[in-house]
Design an enzyme around this catalytic site. Structure first.
Site, PDB file in Angstrom:
ATOM      1  N   GLU A  67      16.267  16.468 -42.609  1.00 17.21           N
ATOM      2  CA  GLU A  67      16.509  15.679 -41.410  1.00 17.21           C
ATOM      3  C   GLU A  67      15.232  15.445 -40.617  1.00 17.21           C
ATOM      4  OE1 GLU A  67      19.547  15.912 -37.583  1.00 17.21           O
ATOM      5  OE2 GLU A  67      20.140  16.676 -39.542  1.00 17.21           O
ATOM      6  N   LYS A  68      14.347  16.455 -40.598  1.00 19.40           N
ATOM      7  CA  LYS A  68      13.137  16.391 -39.773  1.00 19.40           C
ATOM      8  C   LYS A  68      11.956  16.910 -40.579  1.00 19.40           C
ATOM      9  CE  LYS A  68      16.021  17.778 -35.841  1.00 19.40           C
ATOM     10  NZ  LYS A  68      17.132  18.343 -36.630  1.00 19.40           N
ATOM     11  N   ASP A 121      20.636  18.913 -41.330  1.00 20.33           N
ATOM     12  CA  ASP A 121      21.370  19.898 -40.543  1.00 20.33           C
ATOM     13  C   ASP A 121      22.785  20.047 -41.073  1.00 20.33           C
ATOM     14  OD1 ASP A 121      19.256  20.475 -38.926  1.00 20.33           O
ATOM     15  OD2 ASP A 121      19.976  19.364 -37.182  1.00 20.33           O
ATOM     16  N   ASP A 165      25.906  19.966 -40.412  1.00 19.40           N
ATOM     17  CA  ASP A 165      26.980  19.511 -39.534  1.00 19.40           C
ATOM     18  C   ASP A 165      27.330  18.075 -39.888  1.00 19.40           C
ATOM     19  OD1 ASP A 165      24.905  18.007 -38.484  1.00 19.40           O
ATOM     20  OD2 ASP A 165      24.789  19.113 -36.599  1.00 19.40           O
ATOM     21  N   TYR A 183      21.286  28.472 -36.399  1.00 16.72           N
ATOM     22  CA  TYR A 183      21.615  27.094 -36.034  1.00 16.72           C
ATOM     23  C   TYR A 183      22.391  27.064 -34.723  1.00 16.72           C
ATOM     24  CZ  TYR A 183      23.387  22.314 -36.577  1.00 16.72           C
ATOM     25  OH  TYR A 183      23.699  20.995 -36.382  1.00 16.72           O
ATOM     26  N   ARG A 202      23.937  24.385 -32.900  1.00 16.76           N
ATOM     27  CA  ARG A 202      25.011  23.425 -32.567  1.00 16.76           C
ATOM     28  C   ARG A 202      26.339  23.896 -33.162  1.00 16.76           C
ATOM     29  NH1 ARG A 202      22.566  18.027 -31.293  1.00 16.76           N
ATOM     30  NH2 ARG A 202      20.317  18.291 -31.429  1.00 16.76           N
TER      31      ARG A 202
END
Length: 671
Positions: A7-8, A101, A103, A318, A320
């Site tokens: 993702e990043k 991530d 999610d 993590y 979130r």
């Protein structure tokens, strides 16, 4: 080629380091037959209305509802070069590992690229809860089959497309209706944003309409065996209002004089031993609420700090997450985590020495794991706390203390309720005596607001016994006033969004919502509150949030179905059904289409109850000013722009030094 799609960039570096992919390429890292690349968040975005039909560039009622037959996405201009790299690598991959991530949003980021690029090869899922090397290696040994997380993608698509449908259609609908009725303002409507704003408007109106009412209390000073304590007169029922407050001032005044001296006998004495188990680790909402109360941090600031502790410092898991519990399998990591905490911060050694490392608290519970993630806890490797900012260290300290609390005894106290009689009057007193401080030794009482119950701030009472005679040493009449509801803070608003059933009056809807996680998600609630502030619908004074004139106008103008938080929460539940495979994405969107069509048909001929606020004149030409949002935030811009470039600061009302050169942001709602 085996491709890891992250993702990043920071996430990609952490994974590549463990995999031995240390050779830097263009937008990727390679080595050992592996390639690791990254997305920089969303590389694709849902196409705007005019991508489906050029005539949608102009806003018109007869265009609505805008419902795509086939959904389109576009490459984001800012990250187009990285998308070009990712697309090339996806085309070369024989196997793809989703490493975004863990999610719904992370699943969407990866799979929208796979669909857009036409990838049909082998797919696996790397499910990471922490980015330290040991956690990455463990996750690599437990790769999941790609089909196991497809439900997350469909649930994220449902949310994304519902946001688009409601934001694009209803923002246009109500703005055009306002213009038709002579009001020159854009009404931004969002699926979650508008019901959230409605909560604040309802609270503000409850505050402003609140009528203070007087009531009275009589405090009585008592003495028993040389120890003083304070009791309160217990008024008879005929003196009380519906909330149990004394509203008979003459009677209270008379009693305060009557109880100035004398004796009182103990007629009832109840002592209960109360036990509080260690508080659970944080989920994201609980962490944001605690940081709001304790440090005055904005909820998006807390989220950013928690994300930094996870990504940059590799200090926590993590963030979130909506679940405070931990999987029982993580019990085997306890010695390693505690050792890492001691190496990271020598000041913890006295606490670590007092822990019962064999204790298994209620936090470890597989049956309570109701989602893909567990509570936020420290990782298994030492971290350099000197590299953390002051605020990062504060948040990290909260997280690690919640973890350490799992290995300390229960907090125990004796709660005493005593009733005394003197003549025809009765006096009551409540006391609390701590028996075992236990896990609460980790927390300062003055900031332990989340953990306190209603009795926890009461006085310690002396040893009392039934029929004991106590001396009355004085009494005082207290004149009090009822208080209005408190304004929302960012933390309490976030809590209201999460526990939305408490905000709903309809008993049938309330019962349905008991099982829901509220409106918005852990990943979006902070940005929704931030967006309401940036769009000028909310103002923040110290910690208190209040709606602006524009907020009242918007909420008053739109129908109940659009702003009702209960209905929005029902839609949120549908995402869980989609993720679980019990509802199809197509069925969900079909319901959204039907709802939109009915609403637009009902509203398009109505008149909005919208009050027009006097426009601010331009300091340069005198024309009305309009609120706009540019790359540097909100400001007032001349309605004659670009002929006149006058602008005012919203914060100060003064002319801005720099003329606005950036175009205002799209005013269609997005959530």
């Amino acid at each position: 080629m085996r491709l890891f799609l992250c993702e990043k960039p920071s996430q990609a570096k952490d994974i590549a380091r463990v995999l031995g992919a240390n050779t830097r390429g263009e937008g990727c890292l390679t080595g050992n037959g592996i390639c690791v690349t990254w997305c920089i968040g969303h590389l694709l975005e849902t196409a705007p209305p005019h991508a489906y039909d050029p005539r949608y560039k102009a806003w018109a009622l007869d265009h609505l509802p805008i419902i795509p037959d086939v959904w389109k996405v576009e490459v984001k201009a800012k990250t187009a070069s990285q998308f070009k790299t990712v697309k090339k690598l996806v085309a070369q991959a024989s196997e793809l590992v989703i490493a975004t991530d863990a999610d719904r949003e992370g699943e969407l980021i990866a799979r929208e690229i796979m669909d857009f690029c036409g990838y049909h090869g082998l797919v696996q899922r790397l499910w990471l809860s922490a980015l330290n090397p040991q956690s990455v290696r463990k996750a690599m040994a437990e790769l999941r089959p790609g089909e196991s997380t497809v439900g997350l993608y469909h649930a994220a698509l449902a949310r994304s497309r519902a946001d688009w449908l409601i934001g694009m259609n209803l923002s246009r609908l109500f703005t055009l209706m306002a213009r038709r009725d002579g009001h020159d303002q854009v009404l931004t409507v969002g699926r979650v944003q508008t019901p959230t704003l409605n909560l604040v408007v309802i609270r503000e109106r409850a505050i402003t309409s609140f009528v203070k009412k007087p009531f009275w209390e009589v405090e009585v000073n008592l003495l028993a065996d040389g120890h003083s304590f304070v009791g309160k007169w217990l008024p008879p029922a005929e003196c009380l209002d519906a909330d149990g407050r004394c509203i008979n001032q003459p009677m209270a005044q008379h009693v305060s004089t009557q109880l100035a001296s004398g004796q009182a006998r103990v007629v009832e004495l109840v002592i209960e031993r109360k036990t509080e188990r260690p508080v659970l680790p944080f989920d994201l909402a609980a962490l944001q609420e605690q940081c709001d109360r304790q440090f005055g941090m904005a909820v998006d600031e807390t989220l950013n700090i928690a994300q930094s502790l996870y990504e940059t410092h590799k200090a926590t898991h993590y963030p979130r997450t909506e679940c405070p519990y931990l999987p029982e399998s993580m019990l085997e990591e306890v010695p390693t985590v505690l050792e890492a905490l001691g190496k990271s911060d020598a000041s913890l050694q006295p606490i670590l020495a007092s822990l019962n490392r064999q204790q298994i608290s209620a936090a470890w519970s597989d049956k309570h794991l109701d989602g893909p993630h567990h509570g936020i806890i420290p990782t298994t490797e030492p971290v350099d706390i000197t590299k953390m900012s002051e605020k990062e260290l504060k948040v990290y300290d909260l997280i690690r203390r919640r973890y350490l609390a799992q290995f300390l005894p229960d907090h125990e106290y004796d709660r005493t309720r005593v009733k005394l009689a003197t003549g025809s009057q009765h006096i009551g007193a409540t006391g609390k005596q701590i028996a075992v401080i236990g896990w609460k030794a980790l927390f300062k009482p003055e900031v332990d607001t989340e953990l306190k119950d209603a009795e926890s701030v009461t006085q310690p009472l002396p040893q009392l016994r039934e029929d004991q005679i106590c001396t009355i040493t004085g009494a005082g009449l207290k004149s009090l006033m009822t208080t209005p509801p408190r304004p929302y803070t960012e933390g309490s608003l976030l809590k209201a969004m999460r526990n939305i059933a408490e905000q709903v009056d309809d008993p049938r809807l309330k019962a349905t919502l008991k099982a829901t996680t509220g409106i918005g998600t852990q990943a979006t609630r902070a940005s929704i509150i931030k967006g309401l502030l940036e769009r000028g619908y909310l103002e923040k004074k110290r910690r208190a949030l209040s709606p602006t004139t524009a907020a009242f106008a918007l909420i008053d103008a739109i129908p109940e179905l659009v702003k009702n938080p209960g209905m929005t929460a029902i839609w949120e539940q549908a995402s869980d059904e989609i993720e679980a495979g019990r509802m199809s994405l197509e069925k969900f969107l079909a319901g959204q289409h039907q709802w939109l069509e009915r609403l637009i048909q009902q509203c398009s001929t109505a008149t909005l109850a919208l009050q027009q606020t006097p426009p601010t004149p331009c300091p340069d030409c005198g024309a009305p000013m309009r609120r706009r949002t540019g790359k540097n935030g909100a400001f007032f811009s001349c309605s004659s722009y670009p002929a006149c470039k006058g602008s005012l600061s919203i914060e100060t009302g003064k002319k801005r030094k720099n003329k606005p050169t950036d175009k205002s942001h799209n005013t269609d709602g997005n959530r």
